[in-house]
Write a protein that holds these residues in place. Structure first.
Motif, PDB file in Angstrom:
ATOM      1  N   VAL A 150       0.878  -1.167   0.000  1.00  7.31           N
ATOM      2  CA  VAL A 150       0.000   0.000   0.000  1.00  7.31           C
ATOM      3  C   VAL A 150       0.914   1.215   0.000  1.00  7.31           C
ATOM      4  O   VAL A 150       1.903   1.263   0.740  1.00  7.31           O
ATOM      5  CB  VAL A 150      -0.915   0.030   1.233  1.00  7.31           C
ATOM      6  CG1 VAL A 150      -1.688   1.348   1.303  1.00  7.31           C
ATOM      7  CG2 VAL A 150      -1.871  -1.161   1.217  1.00  7.31           C
ATOM      8  N   ILE A 151       0.605   2.201  -0.830  1.00  6.20           N
ATOM      9  CA  ILE A 151       1.379   3.440  -0.844  1.00  6.20           C
ATOM     10  C   ILE A 151       0.578   4.501  -0.104  1.00  6.20           C
ATOM     11  O   ILE A 151      -0.542   4.843  -0.506  1.00  6.20           O
ATOM     12  CB  ILE A 151       1.689   3.898  -2.280  1.00  6.20           C
ATOM     13  CG1 ILE A 151       2.463   2.805  -3.035  1.00  6.20           C
ATOM     14  CG2 ILE A 151       2.491   5.197  -2.264  1.00  6.20           C
ATOM     15  CD1 ILE A 151       2.785   3.153  -4.479  1.00  6.20           C
ATOM     16  N   ASP A 152       1.128   4.981   1.000  1.00  3.43           N
ATOM     17  CA  ASP A 152       0.498   6.049   1.780  1.00  3.43           C
ATOM     18  C   ASP A 152       1.111   7.362   1.314  1.00  3.43           C
ATOM     19  O   ASP A 152       2.317   7.590   1.480  1.00  3.43           O
ATOM     20  CB  ASP A 152       0.749   5.823   3.272  1.00  3.43           C
ATOM     21  CG  ASP A 152      -0.108   6.730   4.130  1.00  3.43           C
ATOM     22  OD1 ASP A 152      -1.342   6.607   4.087  1.00  3.43           O
ATOM     23  OD2 ASP A 152       0.466   7.581   4.856  1.00  3.43           O
ATOM     24  N   VAL A 177      -8.566   3.975  -3.840  1.00  9.40           N
ATOM     25  CA  VAL A 177      -7.999   5.197  -3.283  1.00  9.40           C
ATOM     26  C   VAL A 177      -8.785   5.499  -2.005  1.00  9.40           C
ATOM     27  O   VAL A 177     -10.003   5.668  -2.055  1.00  9.40           O
ATOM     28  CB  VAL A 177      -8.092   6.372  -4.268  1.00  9.40           C
ATOM     29  CG1 VAL A 177      -7.612   7.665  -3.604  1.00  9.40           C
ATOM     30  CG2 VAL A 177      -7.276   6.077  -5.528  1.00  9.40           C
ATOM     31  N   VAL A 178      -8.090   5.545  -0.884  1.00 11.47           N
ATOM     32  CA  VAL A 178      -8.755   5.632   0.410  1.00 11.47           C
ATOM     33  C   VAL A 178      -8.388   6.952   1.086  1.00 11.47           C
ATOM     34  O   VAL A 178      -7.205   7.241   1.295  1.00 11.47           O
ATOM     35  CB  VAL A 178      -8.373   4.446   1.317  1.00 11.47           C
ATOM     36  CG1 VAL A 178      -9.252   4.429   2.564  1.00 11.47           C
ATOM     37  CG2 VAL A 178      -8.500   3.121   0.566  1.00 11.47           C
ATOM     38  N   ALA A 220      -8.490   5.692   5.884  1.00 18.29           N
ATOM     39  CA  ALA A 220      -7.214   5.063   5.561  1.00 18.29           C
ATOM     40  C   ALA A 220      -6.694   4.236   6.727  1.00 18.29           C
ATOM     41  O   ALA A 220      -6.177   3.121   6.533  1.00 18.29           O
ATOM     42  CB  ALA A 220      -6.192   6.134   5.175  1.00 18.29           C
ATOM     43  N   ALA A 221      -6.808   4.757   7.953  1.00 22.42           N
ATOM     44  CA  ALA A 221      -6.333   4.014   9.127  1.00 22.42           C
ATOM     45  C   ALA A 221      -7.089   2.702   9.271  1.00 22.42           C
ATOM     46  O   ALA A 221      -6.495   1.642   9.522  1.00 22.42           O
ATOM     47  CB  ALA A 221      -6.476   4.862  10.381  1.00 22.42           C
ATOM     48  N   GLU A 222      -8.413   2.753   9.115  1.00 17.46           N
ATOM     49  CA  GLU A 222      -9.214   1.531   9.209  1.00 17.46           C
ATOM     50  C   GLU A 222      -8.841   0.548   8.110  1.00 17.46           C
ATOM     51  O   GLU A 222      -8.720  -0.671   8.350  1.00 17.46           O
ATOM     52  CB  GLU A 222     -10.702   1.886   9.128  1.00 17.46           C
ATOM     53  CG  GLU A 222     -11.216   2.644  10.326  1.00 17.46           C
ATOM     54  CD  GLU A 222     -12.604   3.227  10.097  1.00 17.46           C
ATOM     55  OE1 GLU A 222     -13.305   3.469  11.090  1.00 17.46           O
ATOM     56  OE2 GLU A 222     -12.985   3.451   8.912  1.00 17.46           O
ATOM     57  N   MET A 225       3.196  11.017   8.442  1.00 20.06           N
ATOM     58  CA  MET A 225       2.888   9.692   8.996  1.00 20.06           C
ATOM     59  C   MET A 225       1.550   9.634   9.727  1.00 20.06           C
ATOM     60  O   MET A 225       1.290   8.697  10.485  1.00 20.06           O
ATOM     61  CB  MET A 225       4.009   9.262   9.944  1.00 20.06           C
ATOM     62  CG  MET A 225       5.381   9.249   9.302  1.00 20.06           C
ATOM     63  SD  MET A 225       5.513   8.077   7.929  1.00 20.06           S
ATOM     64  CE  MET A 225       6.636   8.976   6.850  1.00 20.06           C
ATOM     65  N   THR A 226       0.657  10.587   9.489  1.00 17.13           N
ATOM     66  CA  THR A 226      -0.578  10.674  10.265  1.00 17.13           C
ATOM     67  C   THR A 226      -1.442   9.428  10.122  1.00 17.13           C
ATOM     68  O   THR A 226      -1.969   8.908  11.126  1.00 17.13           O
ATOM     69  CB  THR A 226      -1.380  11.915   9.841  1.00 17.13           C
ATOM     70  OG1 THR A 226      -0.497  13.030   9.652  1.00 17.13           O
ATOM     71  CG2 THR A 226      -2.410  12.265  10.893  1.00 17.13           C
ATOM     72  N   ASN A 227      -1.635   8.928   8.913  1.00 20.47           N
ATOM     73  CA  ASN A 227      -2.471   7.740   8.731  1.00 20.47           C
ATOM     74  C   ASN A 227      -1.913   6.537   9.474  1.00 20.47           C
ATOM     75  O   ASN A 227      -2.664   5.755  10.075  1.00 20.47           O
ATOM     76  CB  ASN A 227      -2.594   7.406   7.240  1.00 20.47           C
ATOM     77  CG  ASN A 227      -3.509   8.350   6.488  1.00 20.47           C
ATOM     78  OD1 ASN A 227      -4.325   9.040   7.084  1.00 20.47           O
ATOM     79  ND2 ASN A 227      -3.362   8.387   5.178  1.00 20.47           N
ATOM     80  N   LEU A 228      -0.601   6.365   9.446  1.00 22.58           N
ATOM     81  CA  LEU A 228       0.009   5.225  10.118  1.00 22.58           C
ATOM     82  C   LEU A 228      -0.122   5.344  11.626  1.00 22.58           C
ATOM     83  O   LEU A 228      -0.369   4.353  12.325  1.00 22.58           O
ATOM     84  CB  LEU A 228       1.481   5.106   9.709  1.00 22.58           C
ATOM     85  CG  LEU A 228       1.722   4.792   8.234  1.00 22.58           C
ATOM     86  CD1 LEU A 228       3.210   4.773   7.935  1.00 22.58           C
ATOM     87  CD2 LEU A 228       1.099   3.472   7.851  1.00 22.58           C
ATOM     88  N   ALA A 229       0.052   6.552  12.152  1.00 22.66           N
ATOM     89  CA  ALA A 229      -0.108   6.753  13.590  1.00 22.66           C
ATOM     90  C   ALA A 229      -1.543   6.450  14.017  1.00 22.66           C
ATOM     91  O   ALA A 229      -1.770   5.815  15.062  1.00 22.66           O
ATOM     92  CB  ALA A 229       0.269   8.185  13.968  1.00 22.66           C
ATOM     93  N   LEU A 230      -2.509   6.888  13.225  1.00 25.53           N
ATOM     94  CA  LEU A 230      -3.906   6.604  13.542  1.00 25.53           C
ATOM     95  C   LEU A 230      -4.191   5.103  13.466  1.00 25.53           C
ATOM     96  O   LEU A 230      -4.981   4.571  14.260  1.00 25.53           O
ATOM     97  CB  LEU A 230      -4.824   7.374  12.598  1.00 25.53           C
ATOM     98  CG  LEU A 230      -4.833   8.890  12.796  1.00 25.53           C
ATOM     99  CD1 LEU A 230      -5.610   9.564  11.667  1.00 25.53           C
ATOM    100  CD2 LEU A 230      -5.432   9.256  14.149  1.00 25.53           C
ATOM    101  N   ALA A 231      -3.554   4.397  12.532  1.00 26.51           N
ATOM    102  CA  ALA A 231      -3.713   2.946  12.454  1.00 26.51           C
ATOM    103  C   ALA A 231      -3.177   2.272  13.715  1.00 26.51           C
ATOM    104  O   ALA A 231      -3.802   1.351  14.260  1.00 26.51           O
ATOM    105  CB  ALA A 231      -3.010   2.405  11.211  1.00 26.51           C
ATOM    106  N   LEU A 232      -2.036   2.725  14.204  1.00 24.74           N
ATOM    107  CA  LEU A 232      -1.456   2.157  15.416  1.00 24.74           C
ATOM    108  C   LEU A 232      -2.298   2.497  16.639  1.00 24.74           C
ATOM    109  O   LEU A 232      -2.413   1.680  17.566  1.00 24.74           O
ATOM    110  CB  LEU A 232      -0.025   2.665  15.600  1.00 24.74           C
ATOM    111  CG  LEU A 232       1.001   2.059  14.642  1.00 24.74           C
ATOM    112  CD1 LEU A 232       2.286   2.880  14.628  1.00 24.74           C
ATOM    113  CD2 LEU A 232       1.300   0.606  15.036  1.00 24.74           C
TER     114      LEU A 232
END
Length: 334
Positions: free
Chosen positions: A8-10, A72-73, A116-118, A139-146
Motif C-alpha cells: 500500500v502506498i500512503d 484510493v482511500v 485510511a487508518a481503518e 505519517m498521520t495515517n500510520l499513527a492513527l492505524a497504530l
C-alpha cells in the motif's frame, strides 16, 4: 512463477496539481510499472496538498496509468495536533502567482467508505506479514492505524518511510526538519515507537537523486503517461528555477524523493543500510521535526535499541537506470 510482494502506498500526491511537487506521482507510477509488486491501494494523507485534492490526484493517476479500479482511500485531513496553516504559509510567497485549477475540474470522491487508518488495519490483519506500506507523506495515517490497533505493528510486513536524515541535517522545510517529519512529528514519533519493522530513507539520500531536463525529455518520448509526466516535470523544474533562483540544485532538475523510497523497496541493494535508534523531536519549536538516527557511533551509549534500518548511502546511477527503465523502457546510463 514468483509471487509479487503486496504494498500500500500512503501518499500525498500532487502530480498535475499546479504549484505541487511531482515526486509522489512518479513514485506511484514506478510502483505500478514494476512487476515485483502488487499495489493494493493508495491511502491519501494531508501533506503536499490537502487530502481531498490528494484523493482526486490519486484517482486521476490511477486512470492515466491504466489502473482505474485501484482503490484510493481518504485518510487524515490534518496532523494529529497541529494546524496546517503555518506550514501552508511557508509556501505562500513562492506559489501565490502560480495558476490554480479551474472550478470545472470537479473533485472526485474516495472509492471506499472506511478511513485510511481503518483500511490499513483491516488489510494487515486479514493478511498478516504480507502487506508492506510505503509511506511517502506525513505519517498521520500510520499513527492513527497504530492508535486504532497496536497489533497493526505486528501484522504489517514492513513500513518503508521517506522521513528524516540519517547522515546530516535535513536542510529542507527547516534546517533540521524535512517536510514529512515537520508536518506531523507527533505521528512520526508514534510510528517510530510502535514496534513495526521500519526502514527509513531520509532526505539526505533522496536529495541525491534528481530528474533533469534531459530526463524529462526522455519521459516525453514515451507513452501517453510519459509524455504527460515529462511535461509536468519540465513545468515543475521551470517553476523551481524561478521560485528559488539562488539554489543551484533547482536550476535544471528536481528531486525524486519519493521514487527512491519505492526503488529501495524494489531493490534494497540500491541503498546501504544501517541499524539505528531513531527518534524525532516533538517538544521544541526550533527543532520541530528533527529526526535523530543514532547508529551507535557516538561515544555515549545510544538512547535505546535499534528500531529502524536507515539508508546511509545510495547507488545514484543504479537508481537512475531503474527509474527511467520502468517508466519509459529507456536506461539513463551512467
Amino acid at each position: 512463477m514468483t509471487a509479487t510482494r503486496r504494498i500500500v502506498i500512503d501518499t500525498d500526491p500532487g502530480l498535475g496539481e499546479p504549484g505541487s511537487d511531482i515526486d509522489d506521482g512518479l513514485a506511484i507510477a514506478l510502483a505500478l510499472r514494476s512487476p515485483e509488486v502488487t499495489v493494493e491501494a493508495l491511502t491519501v494523507v494531508n501533506g503536499n496538498v490537502d487530502v481531498d485534492t490528494g484523493v482526486d490526484v490519486a484517482r486521476r493517476l490511477g486512470e492515466r496509468l491504466g489502473h482505474p479500479d485501484l482503490p484510493v482511500v481518504r485518510g487524515a485531513d490534518r496532523p494529529l495536533l497541529r494546524d496546517m496553516a503555518p506550514v501552508r504559509a511557508l509556501f505562500d510567497d513562492v506559489i501565490e502567482d502560480h495558476p490554480v485549477r479551474t472550478a470545472a475540474e470537479d473533485r472526485l470522491g474516495p472509492t471506499t467508505d472506511v478511513t485510511a487508518a481503518e483500511y490499513l488495519v483491516e488489510l494487515a490483519a486479514a493478511f498478516p506479514g504480507e502487506i508492506s506500506v510505503l509511506a511517502i507523506g506525513p505519517m498521520t495515517n500510520l499513527a492513527l492505524a497504530l492508535r486504532l490497533d497496536p497489533g497493526f505493528a505486528k501484522n504489517v510486513a514492513e513500513i518503508v518511510m521517506m522521513a528524516g536524515s540519517a547522515t546530516g541535517y535535513a536542510q529542507n522545510i527547516t534546517v533540521v526538519g524535512d517536510f514529512n517529519a515537520y508536518v506531523d512529528p507527533e505521528a512520526l514519533a508514534i510510528v517510530l515507537a510502535g514496534g513495526a519493522k521500519l526502514r527509513m530513507v531520509g532526505i539526505d539520500q533522496t536529495s541525491r537523486v534528481r530528474l533533469t531536463r534531459d530526463d524529462a525529455a526522455v519521459l516525453s518520448r514515451g507513452d501517453a503517461f510519459g509524455r504527460w509526466a515529462g511535461e509536468c516535470a519540465l513545468a515543475w523544474i521551470e517553476f523551481l528555477s524561478r521560485a528559488f533562483p539562488l539554489r543551484e540544485e533547482h536550476r535544471d532538475a528536481c528531486f525524486l524523493h519519493d521514487p527512491l523510497v519505492v526503488a529501495a523497496f524494489l531493490d534494497p541493494s540500491l541503498c546501504t543500510w544501517a541499524d539505528a535508534h531513531v527518534v524525532t523531536d516533538t517538544t521544541s519549536e526550533l527543532a520541530r521535526g528533527l529526526v535523530v538516527a543514532d547508529r551507535g557511533l557516538a561515544l555515549a551509549p545510544p538512547p535505546g535499541p535499534p528500531n529502524a534500518s536507515v539508508a546511509v548511502d545510495t547507488d545514484v546511477p543504479g537508481f537512475g537506470r531503474l527509474f527511467l527503465d520502468r517508466l519509459t523502457g529507456t536506461s539513463a546510463g551512467d
